[in-house]
Design a protein around this motif. Structure first.
Motif, PDB file in Angstrom:
ATOM      1  N   VAL A 109       0.863  -1.185   0.000  1.00 51.08           N
ATOM      2  CA  VAL A 109       0.000   0.000   0.000  1.00 51.08           C
ATOM      3  C   VAL A 109       0.899   1.234   0.000  1.00 51.08           C
ATOM      4  O   VAL A 109       1.497   1.580   1.022  1.00 51.08           O
ATOM      5  CB  VAL A 109      -0.923   0.000   1.233  1.00 51.08           C
ATOM      6  CG1 VAL A 109      -1.925   1.150   1.144  1.00 51.08           C
ATOM      7  CG2 VAL A 109      -1.656  -1.328   1.358  1.00 51.08           C
ATOM      8  N   ILE A 110       0.998   1.904  -1.146  1.00 46.68           N
ATOM      9  CA  ILE A 110       1.937   3.017  -1.282  1.00 46.68           C
ATOM     10  C   ILE A 110       1.211   4.334  -0.992  1.00 46.68           C
ATOM     11  O   ILE A 110       0.650   4.981  -1.877  1.00 46.68           O
ATOM     12  CB  ILE A 110       2.591   3.035  -2.679  1.00 46.68           C
ATOM     13  CG1 ILE A 110       3.144   1.655  -3.028  1.00 46.68           C
ATOM     14  CG2 ILE A 110       3.720   4.068  -2.705  1.00 46.68           C
ATOM     15  CD1 ILE A 110       3.792   1.589  -4.405  1.00 46.68           C
ATOM     16  N   TYR A 111       1.207   4.725   0.271  1.00 48.34           N
ATOM     17  CA  TYR A 111       0.518   5.949   0.700  1.00 48.34           C
ATOM     18  C   TYR A 111       0.986   7.170  -0.097  1.00 48.34           C
ATOM     19  O   TYR A 111       0.179   8.006  -0.517  1.00 48.34           O
ATOM     20  CB  TYR A 111       0.785   6.235   2.184  1.00 48.34           C
ATOM     21  CG  TYR A 111       0.486   5.137   3.161  1.00 48.34           C
ATOM     22  CD1 TYR A 111      -0.443   4.147   2.884  1.00 48.34           C
ATOM     23  CD2 TYR A 111       1.132   5.095   4.384  1.00 48.34           C
ATOM     24  CE1 TYR A 111      -0.721   3.149   3.805  1.00 48.34           C
ATOM     25  CE2 TYR A 111       0.858   4.100   5.314  1.00 48.34           C
ATOM     26  CZ  TYR A 111      -0.065   3.129   5.009  1.00 48.34           C
ATOM     27  OH  TYR A 111      -0.330   2.147   5.920  1.00 48.34           O
ATOM     28  N   ALA A 112       2.297   7.292  -0.243  1.00 47.69           N
ATOM     29  CA  ALA A 112       2.868   8.486  -0.858  1.00 47.69           C
ATOM     30  C   ALA A 112       2.487   8.618  -2.320  1.00 47.69           C
ATOM     31  O   ALA A 112       2.408   9.734  -2.851  1.00 47.69           O
ATOM     32  CB  ALA A 112       4.396   8.471  -0.720  1.00 47.69           C
ATOM     33  N   SER A 113       2.241   7.502  -2.986  1.00 51.64           N
ATOM     34  CA  SER A 113       1.776   7.544  -4.373  1.00 51.64           C
ATOM     35  C   SER A 113       0.291   7.860  -4.433  1.00 51.64           C
ATOM     36  O   SER A 113      -0.159   8.666  -5.256  1.00 51.64           O
ATOM     37  CB  SER A 113       2.059   6.207  -5.064  1.00 51.64           C
ATOM     38  OG  SER A 113       1.568   6.210  -6.388  1.00 51.64           O
ATOM     39  N   ALA A 114      -0.490   7.239  -3.552  1.00 48.77           N
ATOM     40  CA  ALA A 114      -1.933   7.481  -3.515  1.00 48.77           C
ATOM     41  C   ALA A 114      -2.242   8.958  -3.313  1.00 48.77           C
ATOM     42  O   ALA A 114      -3.200   9.488  -3.890  1.00 48.77           O
ATOM     43  CB  ALA A 114      -2.566   6.657  -2.396  1.00 48.77           C
ATOM     44  N   ASN A 115      -1.421   9.630  -2.519  1.00 47.23           N
ATOM     45  CA  ASN A 115      -1.658  11.040  -2.221  1.00 47.23           C
ATOM     46  C   ASN A 115      -1.303  11.966  -3.383  1.00 47.23           C
ATOM     47  O   ASN A 115      -1.533  13.179  -3.298  1.00 47.23           O
ATOM     48  CB  ASN A 115      -0.876  11.452  -0.975  1.00 47.23           C
ATOM     49  CG  ASN A 115      -1.553  10.978   0.289  1.00 47.23           C
ATOM     50  OD1 ASN A 115      -2.755  10.738   0.319  1.00 47.23           O
ATOM     51  ND2 ASN A 115      -0.776  10.815   1.354  1.00 47.23           N
ATOM     52  N   ARG A 116      -0.748  11.392  -4.454  1.00 47.85           N
ATOM     53  CA  ARG A 116      -0.465  12.180  -5.662  1.00 47.85           C
ATOM     54  C   ARG A 116      -1.159  11.576  -6.885  1.00 47.85           C
ATOM     55  O   ARG A 116      -0.759  11.826  -8.018  1.00 47.85           O
ATOM     56  CB  ARG A 116       1.044  12.268  -5.900  1.00 47.85           C
ATOM     57  CG  ARG A 116       1.789  13.065  -4.832  1.00 47.85           C
ATOM     58  CD  ARG A 116       3.230  13.275  -5.213  1.00 47.85           C
ATOM     59  NE  ARG A 116       3.942  14.124  -4.258  1.00 47.85           N
ATOM     60  CZ  ARG A 116       4.919  14.962  -4.596  1.00 47.85           C
ATOM     61  NH1 ARG A 116       5.309  15.069  -5.846  1.00 47.85           N
ATOM     62  NH2 ARG A 116       5.525  15.694  -3.661  1.00 47.85           N
ATOM     63  N   ASP A 117      -2.194  10.822  -6.641  1.00 44.17           N
ATOM     64  CA  ASP A 117      -2.920  10.148  -7.719  1.00 44.17           C
ATOM     65  C   ASP A 117      -3.731  11.152  -8.535  1.00 44.17           C
ATOM     66  O   ASP A 117      -4.614  11.834  -8.005  1.00 44.17           O
ATOM     67  CB  ASP A 117      -3.838   9.088  -7.114  1.00 44.17           C
ATOM     68  CG  ASP A 117      -4.592   8.280  -8.164  1.00 44.17           C
ATOM     69  OD1 ASP A 117      -4.362   8.491  -9.373  1.00 44.17           O
ATOM     70  OD2 ASP A 117      -5.410   7.426  -7.766  1.00 44.17           O
ATOM     71  N   GLU A 118      -3.451  11.201  -9.825  1.00 44.70           N
ATOM     72  CA  GLU A 118      -4.142  12.140 -10.718  1.00 44.70           C
ATOM     73  C   GLU A 118      -5.635  11.848 -10.830  1.00 44.70           C
ATOM     74  O   GLU A 118      -6.415  12.744 -11.190  1.00 44.70           O
ATOM     75  CB  GLU A 118      -3.507  12.080 -12.111  1.00 44.70           C
ATOM     76  CG  GLU A 118      -2.047  12.507 -12.172  1.00 44.70           C
ATOM     77  CD  GLU A 118      -1.073  11.408 -11.770  1.00 44.70           C
ATOM     78  OE1 GLU A 118       0.147  11.662 -11.812  1.00 44.70           O
ATOM     79  OE2 GLU A 118      -1.525  10.290 -11.399  1.00 44.70           O
TER      80      GLU A 118
END
Length: 396
Positions: free
Chosen positions: A308-317
């Protein structure tokens, strides 16, 4: 044996190399472009780079478990036994309830005044010096003044807390060089906590003091206490240090946002949320798939693992408009920077309180925050924060 599902996209680069840890966002962007579920062959795990799948996983402990699964390697999963982070269901709920009430908003209000005073003193000292390290002289000083007393950590064992706390996160990645280097420090911290429990040298009235009383009553074993002490002190330090130092950096490099915040302090809550969204303190945690299931249109077999990549989810377009832009006017409250669901960071309220106190102290006393040298990022498998951040505080 875990095998990739036919048709699932793969991403071969290692997202846990030193370079990828320091520069993660291009990797995350490519993962999101590949799809909602991406196979990482180097780590034999299904990455979840998008917001919807991350949040759904975090809110479904019945299907995606943390016990023996939260770390990316079996050694660390064994070391994490007994913590709330690496437990599920009734066991997790019971452990969390023992002390989590002390981190609820109502309980934190009782220390808000002392946190504000400590933040003011930290900023006053920094202003006198002019140019300081935003990590060592600002972001670290406030949590170290608050958290150990709250948890009950003895005063004679605090000089190693930052290194020890970082190590407890580092070991939760894959068994790479970072994790291996962190194992001795993690064991040192756990041994110290065991000695504290054995000698009963915790601070009176603290979380640990309350836990000792619970163990004395037989509702918990004394052997459970060291892991729980580490469980609460390490995240409460590192997440806050990350949030404060990242706030300093983002507001220094986006002076228009600093001016906006100075002109309207009702934006403080959204500013803290936006800091955590843009530079999430926690990179990612793993989960074990407990039963055959489907996620993002991909069938996941029981026994597989997801990241679960929190840091990627928070920049999801797909979730955020113009996600790379730092904008404190954005409604960022739904970010997953502190996790979500039953395993959401128990110390996030304290992190918000301390970060808000620090920003208020800066707003009261500082006209401008300037980056005064080359910042460097800490190399850690899980935590995203600066190692050094030279800043100049220009007094109001």
């Amino acid at each position: 044996m875990i095998t990739t599902i036919k048709g699932t996209p793969s991403y071969r680069p290692d997202i846990y190399t030193r370079d990828a840890i320091l520069h993660p966002y291009p990797h995350y962007r490519r993962l999101r472009e590949l799809g909602p579920v991406v196979w990482l062959p180097r780590h034999r795990v299904y990455a979840l780079p998008r917001y919807a799948e991350c949040k759904a996983t975090l809110r479904d402990d019945a299907t995606f478990g943390s016990t023996e699964s939260v770390a990316m390697n079996p050694v660390s999963n064994r070391l994490s036994r007994g913590t709330t982070l690496a437990s599920d269901g009734t066991e997790h709920d019971q452990r969390r309830k023992l002390v989590a009430h002390r981190l609820m908003p109502r309980a934190l209000r009782s220390i808000a005044e002392s946190v504000d005073a400590a933040a003011a003193a930290v900023v006053d000292s920094a202003i006198k010096r002019g140019t300081v390290d935003g990590v060592d002289d600002l972001a670290t000083v406030l949590p170290l003044a608050i958290v150990p007393d709250l948890v009950g950590w003895p005063r004679d064992g605090r000089e190693h807390l930052i290194a020890w706390g970082g190590a407890t996160f580092d070991i939760l990645g894959p068994l790479n060089r970072q994790a291996v280097k962190a194992i001795p420090r993690t064991l040192q911290m756990l041994r110290f906590a065991r000695r504290v429990v054995r000698r009963r040298t915790v601070l009176e009235g603290s979380m640990a003091h309350e836990l000792l009383a619970v163990a004395d009553e037989g509702r918990l074993t004394h052997d459970d206490l060291p892991a729980l002490m580490v469980d609460y002190i390490a995240p409460s330090l590192d997440t806050t240090i990350s949030a404060i130092s990242n706030a300093l950096y983002l507001l220094a490099t986006h002076p228009e946002q600093w001016e906006l915040l100075k002109s309207d302090r009702t934006l403080l809550t959204s500013a803290v949320n936006e800091v955590v969204r843009v530079e999430s303190p926690l990179r990612a945690f793993a989960r074990g798939v407990r039963a055959d299931t489907e996620l993002g249109g991909v069938a996941l077999p029981s026994g597989s693992r997801v990241l679960v990549i929190y840091a990627s989810a928070n920049r999801d377009e797909l979730e955020w408009d113009d996600p790379e832009t730092f904008d404190i006017r954005r409604d960022s409250g739904r970010h997953v920077g502190f996790g979500n669901g039953a395993h959401a960071c128990a110390g996030q309220g304290l992190a918000r309180l301390e970060t808000t106190a620090m920003l208020n102290a800066l707003l009261d006393r500082v006209d401008r925050i300037e980056v005064a040298g080359e910042p460097t990022w800490a190399v850690n498998n899980i935590i995203r924060r600066h190692h050094h951040l030279p800043v100049r505080l220009v007094g109001a």
